[in-house]
Write an enzyme that holds these catalytic residues in place. Structure first.
Site, mmCIF file in Angstrom:
data_model
loop_
_atom_site.group_PDB
_atom_site.id
_atom_site.type_symbol
_atom_site.label_atom_id
_atom_site.label_comp_id
_atom_site.label_asym_id
_atom_site.label_seq_id
_atom_site.Cartn_x
_atom_site.Cartn_y
_atom_site.Cartn_z
ATOM 1 N N HIS A 265 -74.717 -12.341 2.744
ATOM 2 C CA HIS A 265 -74.630 -10.893 2.695
ATOM 3 C C HIS A 265 -74.350 -10.516 1.253
ATOM 4 O O HIS A 265 -73.909 -11.342 0.448
ATOM 5 C CB HIS A 265 -73.491 -10.387 3.590
ATOM 6 C CG HIS A 265 -73.782 -10.499 5.052
ATOM 7 N ND1 HIS A 265 -74.831 -9.845 5.663
ATOM 8 C CD2 HIS A 265 -73.146 -11.193 6.035
ATOM 9 C CE1 HIS A 265 -74.834 -10.121 6.958
ATOM 10 N NE2 HIS A 265 -73.825 -10.943 7.214
ATOM 11 N N CYS B 161 -78.496 -8.289 0.974
ATOM 12 C CA CYS B 161 -78.593 -6.835 0.852
ATOM 13 C C CYS B 161 -77.963 -6.413 -0.465
ATOM 14 O O CYS B 161 -77.081 -7.075 -0.995
ATOM 15 C CB CYS B 161 -77.860 -6.149 2.005
ATOM 16 S SG CYS B 161 -78.722 -6.241 3.597
#
Length: 393
Positions: A231, A280
């Site tokens: 992430h 992301c």
């Protein structure tokens, strides 16, 4: 070399008469139990090559053959169906559609659905470069390209970090084990020995990159790849202990470049360093951005000296700043699927910046991305020369 799925499909479609090809295309549009193909897409098909290309793009190289066989049988072209089945060298599974979940990150809104096939890439190997092509490029471009050491004497290393399991269970990156397998396969095909880590904190990621930079093998290498999957947020990668109550477990992307720059990693001085980051970089769905925008926090640089230290890098981020990066819960991310597929098919004839451009083209395609909006982007490119991988040589 063995024929590709697309080659087999072209052969089969070339055997169809004009009326048979028309029936095939009509049936493809009317097909109910699989992925839908818009009529406008099929109308653009002019010949067997176009049709084979469309089938592979929509159904992937694994499922295009069974779907084609299914349709050939449905329109009465049984002879062509049998021949395709035999020539493709497989007993194709039933081509079933499936609505699977795609994650774009942890806690970032509702999950969305997209049909993707299993085993999206199954090819014997990366397409190998010919000695003739390598000789031609060296002769034509000479000092414009990076030197590639002989395979028998070089020691190429690649770093692969994949964070799957986080302290917060909702952040588990389902499907990322597939990304890991695909990237490991690709790097090995490109003759890199892999240094692999899983589920690291920010502190451990920093240590892993520093330790990698100190490896003695770099002196005998001609390049390196660093792949980090986790992430993330803008300009940082999240460690496995990151949470709303522990927001400090982040590894700045800047630190990768600092650890591998000419001062801290002399073994890779004047050698291409390819940075691939799947994470992301925000929560927006593709808003406009400027590459020269200010980062969230000021970064200290030291003018000309900074430029001298950070050289021979190129990175491909999975998405632009402030946007999401989508991941299929079984088949992995769009980013890794596209990246591996492009390098697998084109690394034998293109340099790294052109390969990255081809990846970007994939994200621009509405046929591939559907309603999802994601755009990979090149970042901090400082390659003064062209980097050819010359796979197999």
């Amino acid at each position: 070399m063995a024929k590709s799925t697309k080659d087999h499909l072209e052969d089969a479609f070339n055997d169809l008469g004009k009326d048979e090809l028309k029936r095939f295309k009509n049936k493809l549009c009317d097909r109910k139990k699989g992925e839908g193909i818009r009529k406008a897409q099929v109308e653009k098909v002019c010949d067997a090559i176009d049709l084979a290309d469309l089938m592979v793009r929509i159904f992937t190289s694994t499922r295009a053959v069974p779907v084609a066989i299914e349709i050939l049988e449905a329109v009465g072209c049984n002879e062509q169906a049998v021949e395709l089945k035999e020539n493709a060298g497989q007993d194709p599974p039933v081509a079933q559609s499936r609505q699977d979940v795609v994650d774009h990150g942890a806690g970032q809104g509702p999950k969305v659905e997209l049909p993707l096939a299993d085993d999206w890439h199954k090819q014997l190997h990366v397409v190998l470069c010919s000695q003739e092509f390598k000789n031609k490029i060296i002769k034509e471009k000479g000092q414009e390209i990076y030197q590639v050491k002989e395979k028998k004497i070089r020691k190429r290393l690649a770093l692969l970090i994949n964070n799957i399991d986080f302290d917060e269970k909702a952040m588990t990156r389902r499907g990322s084990d597939t990304d890991e397998n695909n990237m490991e396969w690709l790097l090995k095909e490109l003759d890199y020995q892999i240094v692999k880590h899983k589920n690291l904190s920010a502190k451990d990621m920093e240590k892993a990159v520093k330790d990698f930079a100190r490896r003695e093998e770099h002196a005998h290498s001609d390049s390196t790849f660093v792949v980090i999957m986790s992430h993330g947020k803008r300009d940082a990668i999240l460690g496995v202990h990151y949470s709303s109550s522990n927001p400090s477990d982040t590894f700045p992307v800047d630190n990768i470049y600092r650890c591998l720059n000419s001062e801290n990693c002399p073994g890779l001085r004047d050698k291409p360093k390819v940075i691939l980051i799947q994470a992301c970089r925000g929560g927006e769905s593709g808003r406009l951005w400027a590459s020269d925008g200010e980062p969230d926090e000021p970064v200290k640089i030291e003018g000309d000296d900074f430029v001298h230290k950070e050289k021979d890098f190129i990175s491909l981020m999975s998405c632009t700043p402030d946007t999401k990066s989508y991941r299929h819960v079984e088949n992995g991310t769009f980013y890794v699927q596209n990246l591996v597929d492009v390098l697998m098919k084109h690394a034998h004839e293109e340099h790294i910046e052109e390969l990255f451009r081809k990846v970007l083209q994939r994200f621009e395609s509405t046929d591939m991305m559907g309603s999802y909006r994601q755009m990979a982007c090149k970042d901090r490119a400082s390659l003064p020369k062209l980097f050819y991988l010359f796979p197999g040589l």
